[in-house]
Design a protein around this motif. Sequence first.
Motif, PDB file in Angstrom:
ATOM      1  N   ILE A   6      46.673  77.600 -13.742  1.00 53.46           N
ATOM      2  CA  ILE A   6      46.731  77.535 -15.209  1.00 53.46           C
ATOM      3  C   ILE A   6      47.632  78.652 -15.732  1.00 53.46           C
ATOM      4  CG2 ILE A   6      45.381  77.740 -17.348  1.00 53.46           C
ATOM      5  CD1 ILE A   6      42.928  76.798 -15.748  1.00 53.46           C
ATOM      6  N   GLU A   7      48.611  78.284 -16.561  1.00 50.76           N
ATOM      7  CA  GLU A   7      49.524  79.270 -17.145  1.00 50.76           C
ATOM      8  C   GLU A   7      49.449  79.201 -18.672  1.00 50.76           C
ATOM      9  OE1 GLU A   7      51.729  81.689 -16.790  1.00 50.76           O
ATOM     10  OE2 GLU A   7      52.698  81.430 -18.735  1.00 50.76           O
ATOM     11  N   THR A  13      51.867  75.879 -22.272  1.00 52.20           N
ATOM     12  CA  THR A  13      50.624  75.600 -21.576  1.00 52.20           C
ATOM     13  C   THR A  13      51.011  74.783 -20.347  1.00 52.20           C
ATOM     14  OG1 THR A  13      49.686  75.281 -23.783  1.00 52.20           O
ATOM     15  CG2 THR A  13      48.252  74.805 -21.920  1.00 52.20           C
ATOM     16  N   GLY A  14      50.795  75.359 -19.152  1.00 52.24           N
ATOM     17  CA  GLY A  14      51.191  74.684 -17.922  1.00 52.24           C
ATOM     18  C   GLY A  14      50.031  74.604 -16.947  1.00 52.24           C
ATOM     19  N   HIS A  27      52.046  68.592 -11.404  1.00 55.09           N
ATOM     20  CA  HIS A  27      52.235  69.688 -12.352  1.00 55.09           C
ATOM     21  C   HIS A  27      52.661  69.109 -13.685  1.00 55.09           C
ATOM     22  CE1 HIS A  27      56.700  69.662 -12.482  1.00 55.09           C
ATOM     23  NE2 HIS A  27      56.555  69.105 -11.296  1.00 55.09           N
ATOM     24  N   ALA A  28      52.304  69.793 -14.778  1.00 53.19           N
ATOM     25  CA  ALA A  28      52.697  69.321 -16.105  1.00 53.19           C
ATOM     26  C   ALA A  28      52.716  70.471 -17.089  1.00 53.19           C
ATOM     27  CB  ALA A  28      51.732  68.244 -16.593  1.00 53.19           C
ATOM     28  N   LEU A  29      53.637  70.369 -18.030  1.00 51.39           N
ATOM     29  CA  LEU A  29      53.665  71.256 -19.175  1.00 51.39           C
ATOM     30  C   LEU A  29      53.143  70.440 -20.343  1.00 51.39           C
ATOM     31  CD1 LEU A  29      57.034  73.185 -19.515  1.00 51.39           C
ATOM     32  CD2 LEU A  29      54.807  74.096 -18.890  1.00 51.39           C
ATOM     33  N   TYR A  30      52.540  71.099 -21.303  1.00 51.67           N
ATOM     34  CA  TYR A  30      51.982  70.355 -22.422  1.00 51.67           C
ATOM     35  C   TYR A  30      53.028  69.458 -23.080  1.00 51.67           C
ATOM     36  CZ  TYR A  30      50.273  69.216 -27.010  1.00 51.67           C
ATOM     37  OH  TYR A  30      49.925  68.537 -28.131  1.00 51.67           O
ATOM     38  N   ASN A 306      55.665  77.897 -16.099  1.00 52.99           N
ATOM     39  CA  ASN A 306      55.054  76.653 -15.603  1.00 52.99           C
ATOM     40  C   ASN A 306      53.778  76.955 -14.833  1.00 52.99           C
ATOM     41  OD1 ASN A 306      55.683  76.581 -12.447  1.00 52.99           O
ATOM     42  ND2 ASN A 306      57.428  77.515 -13.488  1.00 52.99           N
ATOM     43  N   GLY A 307      52.973  75.930 -14.609  1.00 50.89           N
ATOM     44  CA  GLY A 307      51.709  76.107 -13.902  1.00 50.89           C
ATOM     45  C   GLY A 307      51.873  76.104 -12.389  1.00 50.89           C
ATOM     46  N   ALA A 308      52.943  75.464 -11.893  1.00 47.81           N
ATOM     47  CA  ALA A 308      53.127  75.320 -10.444  1.00 47.81           C
ATOM     48  C   ALA A 308      53.261  76.669  -9.757  1.00 47.81           C
ATOM     49  CB  ALA A 308      54.361  74.446 -10.165  1.00 47.81           C
TER      50      ALA A 308
END
Lengths: 342, 152
Positions: A6-7, A13-14, A27-30, A306-308
Amino acid sequence: MRVLGIETSCDETGVAIYDGERGLLAHALYSQIDLHAEYGGVVPELASRDHVRKLLPLIEQVMAECGSQKEDIDAICYTAGPGLIGALMVGASLGRALAYAWGVPAVGVHHMEGHLLAPMLEASPPAFPFVALLVSGGHTQLVAVKGIGQYEMLGESLDDAAGEAFDKAAKMLDLDYPGGPHIARLAERGTPGRFTFPRPMVDRPGLDFSFSGLKTYTLNTVAEHAQVDGLPDEQTCADIAHAFQEAVVGTLAIKCRRALEQTGLKTLIIAGGVSANTRLRTELEAALGKIGARVYYARPAFCTDNGAMIAYAGCQRLMAGQRESLAVNVKARWPLDSLPPL
Amino acid sequence: MLENEAATLALGRALGQRLKALPEQVTVFLEGDLGAGKTTTTRGLLQAFGHQGAVKSPTYTLVEAYEWPERAVYHFDLYRLGDPEELEYMGIRDYFADDSVCILEWPERGQGYLPTPDISLQLRVAGKGREARLSAATKKGQEILAQVLESY
């Protein structure tokens, strides 16, 4: 080991799911999510940093995308700093609480360590040791990396970050935010050699950067050539964008080369939003090719926040045994070289 | 008139010395275009508080905190705000608590979510130098300004 990352350290917001054996699963960004599905048709325009309302739909989407159930997740990794306290707290408290509810460990991740390890998500990752250039809207740093958590700061910006200089130059030329891609596009039409902007601090020894003076130089050049509407003509704007980009890229390349020579290392990784700049990539490849060094970078989506990268860095620290206590700890300031080595 | 960067730093330092001596919450707005000297003024102000290192522009991070055991200075840059409401999501109210010193660049972008400033400093590029205009909107601000003008 499969982890949820979580980022929420700043604007983005990732969320991502990384598996120690199978690699990145989702993986996804808002900004990329299919809001219609998650919100049942009505799509509210949510503000930057409104992580509270964005995070749960994003986690649900990423879990569904890779067919993961909560039982499949071995840990929750979240960005614990550095960043905006209010923004960090959202990801950290949700991550910590979710880990408690699911009975798995939580791992707090350093945002810049995430960026620094992002090239490891690519097909042919670099091997330690290497020099890292972290270059974004908020940071310009050169770091010697012996391994995960073994960081030695070589130099950093004393004022504006390189990405910020791009944003401000873009503003002066009446281009949109974020400025990097717009400057790069305009610069393609620029006449090489019409303007030569100063390369800040390259004549001084050391590996620190300063981009504030370049900002003022750009401002003065724009003012000198301004017409009635306050802007220079179109070609002059392109020429200024070209000269500006060359100055930033040239400065970064000189310092990277110097950092490699100083440390005796042969590998450079570049990370952060500005590392998506193609002119920077080609210039570094050319400049470092001459001294037999290689450049690695992440795909553009993993250059920006990013969240990755958080899932990846968190997974490495989890496998090394790192765990958070039950308290929710976040840090606005957190020096990269204070991290424990793995 | 501020002739050069040194003069801008000196003005920041003079303001910083007064704020340091006053153990109360103080809010300062810094207004002016790109390159007008807002961050340079802040660097001078932070030097008066004893800060030695670099002063990073907070444009991307929105706020940079400088904390000492007895005092905190928060340096904001609201340039990137799309909507003043975004300040709520970053917990803006917490920063104005206690006896903090809050320096805000581009305060007009946070309209409606910010307290009345004690002091406003307007900076403008004028030839090679900068033109500075100081004003006070509160009684506390007026007292500080009187002392700053005496010492500067």
